[in-house]
Design a protein around this motif. Sequence first.
Motif, PDB file in Angstrom:
ATOM      1  N   TYR A   1       0.860  -1.180   0.000  1.00 59.22           N
ATOM      2  CA  TYR A   1       0.000   0.000   0.000  1.00 59.22           C
ATOM      3  C   TYR A   1       0.900   1.235   0.000  1.00 59.22           C
ATOM      4  CZ  TYR A   1      -3.565   3.407   1.242  1.00 59.22           C
ATOM      5  OH  TYR A   1      -4.398   4.494   1.241  1.00 59.22           O
ATOM      6  N   VAL A   2       0.644   2.151  -0.940  1.00 54.18           N
ATOM      7  CA  VAL A   2       1.409   3.392  -1.034  1.00 54.18           C
ATOM      8  C   VAL A   2       0.520   4.524  -0.532  1.00 54.18           C
ATOM      9  CG1 VAL A   2       2.667   4.951  -2.557  1.00 54.18           C
ATOM     10  CG2 VAL A   2       2.667   2.491  -3.027  1.00 54.18           C
ATOM     11  N   TYR A   3       0.943   5.187   0.538  1.00 50.81           N
ATOM     12  CA  TYR A   3       0.146   6.294   1.065  1.00 50.81           C
ATOM     13  C   TYR A   3       0.055   7.415   0.028  1.00 50.81           C
ATOM     14  CZ  TYR A   3       0.102   4.295   5.771  1.00 50.81           C
ATOM     15  OH  TYR A   3      -0.101   3.475   6.860  1.00 50.81           O
ATOM     16  N   ASP A   4      -1.153   7.941  -0.148  1.00 50.68           N
ATOM     17  CA  ASP A   4      -1.369   9.046  -1.075  1.00 50.68           C
ATOM     18  C   ASP A   4      -1.008  10.364  -0.398  1.00 50.68           C
ATOM     19  OD1 ASP A   4      -3.499  11.233  -2.233  1.00 50.68           O
ATOM     20  OD2 ASP A   4      -2.837   9.830  -3.780  1.00 50.68           O
ATOM     21  N   GLU A   5      -0.459  11.279  -1.177  1.00 48.89           N
ATOM     22  CA  GLU A   5      -0.005  12.556  -0.612  1.00 48.89           C
ATOM     23  C   GLU A   5      -1.146  13.379  -0.011  1.00 48.89           C
ATOM     24  OE1 GLU A   5       0.080  15.396  -4.539  1.00 48.89           O
ATOM     25  OE2 GLU A   5       1.719  13.952  -4.296  1.00 48.89           O
ATOM     26  N   ASN A   6      -2.388  13.144  -0.486  1.00 45.22           N
ATOM     27  CA  ASN A   6      -3.543  13.882   0.027  1.00 45.22           C
ATOM     28  C   ASN A   6      -4.255  13.157   1.164  1.00 45.22           C
ATOM     29  OD1 ASN A   6      -3.431  16.068  -1.939  1.00 45.22           O
ATOM     30  ND2 ASN A   6      -4.041  14.520  -3.448  1.00 45.22           N
TER      31      ASN A   6
ATOM     32  N   THR B   1      -1.440  -2.297  -3.884  1.00 40.58           N
ATOM     33  CA  THR B   1      -2.843  -2.519  -3.540  1.00 40.58           C
ATOM     34  C   THR B   1      -3.415  -1.233  -2.986  1.00 40.58           C
ATOM     35  OG1 THR B   1      -4.401  -3.769  -2.169  1.00 40.58           O
ATOM     36  CG2 THR B   1      -2.232  -3.345  -1.219  1.00 40.58           C
ATOM     37  N   ARG B   2      -4.687  -0.992  -3.240  1.00 36.72           N
ATOM     38  CA  ARG B   2      -5.367   0.188  -2.711  1.00 36.72           C
ATOM     39  C   ARG B   2      -6.192  -0.146  -1.474  1.00 36.72           C
ATOM     40  NH1 ARG B   2      -4.915   4.326  -6.436  1.00 36.72           N
ATOM     41  NH2 ARG B   2      -4.202   3.686  -8.503  1.00 36.72           N
TER      42      ARG B   2
END
Length: 460
Positions: A90-95, A138-139
């Motif tokens: 999981y990649v944290y979103d900047e927003n 993965t989201r």
Amino acid sequence: MGSLHNNKSRIFTPYNHTPCTRTHQIGALLLVTATFFLTRLFDQSFSPCHYSSLNLGGQLQQNLVRLSDGGRSLSWPERGYGSYLFLKIYVYDENEIDGLKSLLYGRDGTISADSCLKGQWGTQVKIHKLLVQSRFRTRKKEEADLFFVPAYPKCVRMMGGLNDKEINQTYVKVLSQMPYFRRSGGRDHIFVFPSGAGAHLFRSWATYINRSIILTPEGDRTDKRDTSAFNTWKDIIIPGNVDDGMTKLGPTLIQPLPLSKRKYLANYLGRAQGKVGRLQLIDLSKQYPDKLESPDLKFKGPEKLGRVEYFQHLHNAKFCLAPRGESSWTLRFYESFFVECVPVILSDEAEFPFQNVIDYTQISIKWPSTRIGPELLEYLASIPDAEVERMIAHGRQVRCLWAYAPESEPCSAMQGIMWELQRKVRQFHQSAETFWLHNGSIVNRDLVEFTNWKLPMRLP
């Protein structure tokens, strides 16, 4: 009591059945044997990866998963890694998290990701961009094996976007908003710190992310600091950020020269910066200018070497000397493979990536930094060209692992990092501050379910 005794008798007394004959025993043995061989055949027929043996660097490695790209061939040991990649990251979103944008673009949001791509800290941007596009992304947080926290603190700091105090405060603020970080105590979260300072850019790293996975080209820093941010059990050494013009497929900025056309035995391209080893090399080049080249590099002005000129100097020697600077790792080591000179490591504490598949004794030389002098040049001059060519050929096989290429490339730094990350995956994600009930619910000390945890939360 009588009924209890009768119940026990019923539990422990075997049911009536047909006596087991020798024929039954032989039949059962044949069934087990057939099942074993059919299972093996099925695994070999449908496995997504091919197993083979590769004699890389003269050492036979068995039970390997091969990555192949035309003439380039590398193999990962199956043991401890599995036979194929199955990660979910999981990649944290900047927003998604308040404050995360500041770690990417500065307090005013004026620093662009492209401006952070160059230099030794460019891997922070490259790894982030490649993971966003990765098939392993993965989201869904609930199904993730690992969590990636994007941040470009070195670039942001160097460009005036945040000072040291602000970087520290912002990291703490960001981490306090991550329930999944809290759940595991950070054990399944990934951070990239690609400069010589490593995780020390985040001053409170030892309090907050000392359990997390840190990707860094930097190894042990106890030579400069009381505590090293690199842990050999959980952290991963990654390659430095070599100029894209040299790592791309096809024609590069500079093509390697035949050994017979190289003017120098060795070179050192770097600034002294008051470091003992570097000063010794510069003095040595003045004593032996026909053997060792060490041009005076300028930070700015018309005499500053451009990209092309830099690599033109670098490829004009058989050996590229790589002393330590402020820290033990040096980008020059990785650059040397793309101009095809043999790197000579003059940094005693240096550590290198992907040591499970690469025998560095076959592609480089490590010389004691306390013995920099004429003896070093005499030793290098004694090595036959055939041996130099052999080392260059082995280096040509593995240098694809230094290139931060798209996932479509079967051999790249990201492929290597993914294999190493997979070995870090744990089935169990909980920390000492999480608890669980009979139905598998994860709760905190107040028995509040994990999904309902509210801020603020105490970090480990």
